[in-house]
Design a protein around this motif. Structure first.
Motif, PDB file in Angstrom:
ATOM      1  N   TYR A 162      25.037  -8.191 -41.637  1.00  0.00           N
ATOM      2  CA  TYR A 162      25.336  -8.386 -40.217  1.00  0.00           C
ATOM      3  C   TYR A 162      26.509  -7.533 -39.753  1.00  0.00           C
ATOM      4  O   TYR A 162      26.515  -7.039 -38.617  1.00  0.00           O
ATOM      5  CB  TYR A 162      25.578  -9.870 -39.907  1.00  0.00           C
ATOM      6  N   ASP A 163      27.516  -7.362 -40.588  1.00  0.00           N
ATOM      7  CA  ASP A 163      28.627  -6.501 -40.178  1.00  0.00           C
ATOM      8  C   ASP A 163      28.130  -5.089 -39.891  1.00  0.00           C
ATOM      9  O   ASP A 163      28.604  -4.431 -38.968  1.00  0.00           O
ATOM     10  CB  ASP A 163      29.706  -6.476 -41.262  1.00  0.00           C
ATOM     11  N   ARG A 164      27.168  -4.611 -40.662  1.00  0.00           N
ATOM     12  CA  ARG A 164      26.594  -3.288 -40.403  1.00  0.00           C
ATOM     13  C   ARG A 164      25.695  -3.314 -39.174  1.00  0.00           C
ATOM     14  O   ARG A 164      25.721  -2.396 -38.351  1.00  0.00           O
ATOM     15  CB  ARG A 164      25.827  -2.808 -41.635  1.00  0.00           C
ATOM     16  N   ALA A 165      24.899  -4.350 -39.041  1.00  0.00           N
ATOM     17  CA  ALA A 165      23.983  -4.433 -37.900  1.00  0.00           C
ATOM     18  C   ALA A 165      24.750  -4.502 -36.584  1.00  0.00           C
ATOM     19  O   ALA A 165      24.346  -3.900 -35.573  1.00  0.00           O
ATOM     20  CB  ALA A 165      23.068  -5.646 -38.047  1.00  0.00           C
ATOM     21  N   LEU A 166      25.869  -5.219 -36.564  1.00  0.00           N
ATOM     22  CA  LEU A 166      26.604  -5.416 -35.316  1.00  0.00           C
ATOM     23  C   LEU A 166      27.282  -4.144 -34.832  1.00  0.00           C
ATOM     24  O   LEU A 166      27.690  -4.073 -33.661  1.00  0.00           O
ATOM     25  CB  LEU A 166      27.640  -6.531 -35.486  1.00  0.00           C
ATOM     26  N   THR A 167      27.404  -3.140 -35.679  1.00  0.00           N
ATOM     27  CA  THR A 167      27.960  -1.871 -35.210  1.00  0.00           C
ATOM     28  C   THR A 167      27.005  -1.179 -34.238  1.00  0.00           C
ATOM     29  O   THR A 167      27.417  -0.262 -33.524  1.00  0.00           O
ATOM     30  CB  THR A 167      28.260  -0.923 -36.385  1.00  0.00           C
ATOM     31  N   HIS A 168      25.747  -1.615 -34.189  1.00  0.00           N
ATOM     32  CA  HIS A 168      24.761  -1.025 -33.279  1.00  0.00           C
ATOM     33  C   HIS A 168      24.634  -1.810 -31.968  1.00  0.00           C
ATOM     34  O   HIS A 168      23.820  -1.454 -31.106  1.00  0.00           O
ATOM     35  CB  HIS A 168      23.390  -0.961 -33.962  1.00  0.00           C
ATOM     36  N   LEU A 169      25.409  -2.846 -31.816  1.00  0.00           N
ATOM     37  CA  LEU A 169      25.318  -3.692 -30.632  1.00  0.00           C
ATOM     38  C   LEU A 169      25.784  -2.934 -29.393  1.00  0.00           C
ATOM     39  O   LEU A 169      26.726  -2.142 -29.447  1.00  0.00           O
ATOM     40  CB  LEU A 169      26.197  -4.921 -30.845  1.00  0.00           C
ATOM     41  N   ARG A 170      25.127  -3.181 -28.264  1.00  0.00           N
ATOM     42  CA  ARG A 170      25.547  -2.496 -27.040  1.00  0.00           C
ATOM     43  C   ARG A 170      26.809  -3.153 -26.489  1.00  0.00           C
ATOM     44  O   ARG A 170      27.048  -4.353 -26.690  1.00  0.00           O
ATOM     45  CB  ARG A 170      24.436  -2.531 -25.994  1.00  0.00           C
ATOM     46  N   PRO A 171      27.642  -2.412 -25.759  1.00  0.00           N
ATOM     47  CA  PRO A 171      28.860  -2.982 -25.180  1.00  0.00           C
ATOM     48  C   PRO A 171      28.528  -4.146 -24.248  1.00  0.00           C
ATOM     49  O   PRO A 171      27.576  -4.092 -23.474  1.00  0.00           O
ATOM     50  CB  PRO A 171      29.471  -1.808 -24.408  1.00  0.00           C
ATOM     51  N   GLY A 172      29.321  -5.191 -24.334  1.00  0.00           N
ATOM     52  CA  GLY A 172      29.147  -6.340 -23.463  1.00  0.00           C
ATOM     53  C   GLY A 172      28.299  -7.448 -24.041  1.00  0.00           C
ATOM     54  O   GLY A 172      28.344  -8.584 -23.547  1.00  0.00           O
ATOM     55  N   ALA A 173      27.505  -7.167 -25.065  1.00  0.00           N
ATOM     56  CA  ALA A 173      26.706  -8.212 -25.689  1.00  0.00           C
ATOM     57  C   ALA A 173      27.630  -9.148 -26.473  1.00  0.00           C
ATOM     58  O   ALA A 173      28.610  -8.715 -27.080  1.00  0.00           O
ATOM     59  CB  ALA A 173      25.664  -7.605 -26.608  1.00  0.00           C
TER      60      ALA A 173
END
Length: 215
Positions: A162-173
């Protein structure tokens, strides 16, 4: 504990001077053992209560797309929530674990499509995968956790997925960790171990309430 109500004891086998990685593993071991004491009936009741709480969170209520997960047996149950979200037209994305730490996502279409594809792995949808960047579609991410503290530090399963996956999250999510009530730790007294790669969460949801973290 600074306004946190804890109904059952909190394991905290962290000794001053302990290496961060060792402290994380000791906490995981202790909390997983405590989770294992819940009966199937208690887990089912907790899943319904959790769905009620998470649906009341404004960011979830207003979301068009939620990235979530299918829980393992001892984790806070997610199926009632996933079905409620899907029934009201919210797009629900679930993780698909590729080889090694590969990150992918697929649409949730119902519990009938979930399958445990390898021992110890969470159930995964069987539909077409959408790619690593599919998480950018999400307005909210519901992230599994072993524990979370009031700074927003999340203790995960240990694989770093998840720490790796969350680096792809869009701003504001927004990222909301999901745990049982006794797994929310007051950072003033019992801070969770933190490493440089750990990504903090915005809020936590339990079977009894939800709250913003950090700040």
């Amino acid at each position: 504990m600074s306004g946190i109500s804890v109904p059952t004891p909190q394991p905290y086998p962290v000794i001053p001077g302990m290496e961060t990685g060792d402290a994380k593993e000791e906490l995981r071991r202790a909390i997983r053992a405590q989770r294992g004491h819940r009966s199937a009936r208690q887990r089912a009741q907790a899943a319904e209560s959790l769905a009620d709480i998470i649906e009341s969170i404004p960011d979830v209520r207003d979301a068009g797309c939620v990235a979530a997960y299918a829980a393992r047996s001892a984790e806070p149950g997610m199926l009632p929530l996933l079905d409620r979200l899907m029934d009201r037209g919210v797009r629900v994305l679930l993780p698909v674990l590729g080889a090694g730490l590969a990150r992918d996502w697929a649409d949730y279409t119902g519990s009938h499509d979930l399958l445990e594809r390898a021992p110890g792995r969470p159930p995964e949808p069987g539909g077409a995968t959408l790619g690593t960047d599919a998480i950018k579609l999400a307005d909210v991410v519901l992230a599994p956790a072993i524990a979370v503290d009031t700074r927003g530090v999340r203790l995960g399963q240990g694989g770093g997925w998840y720490d790796r996956a969350l680096t792809h999250l869009r701003p504001g999510a927004k990222v909301i960790a999901v745990v049982f009530p006794e797994e929310v730790y007051d950072a003033a007294d019992h801070p969770l171990p933190l490493e440089e790669h750990d990504i903090r969460v915005d809020a936590v949801a339990t079977t009894t309430d939800w709250r913003l973290l950090g700040g």
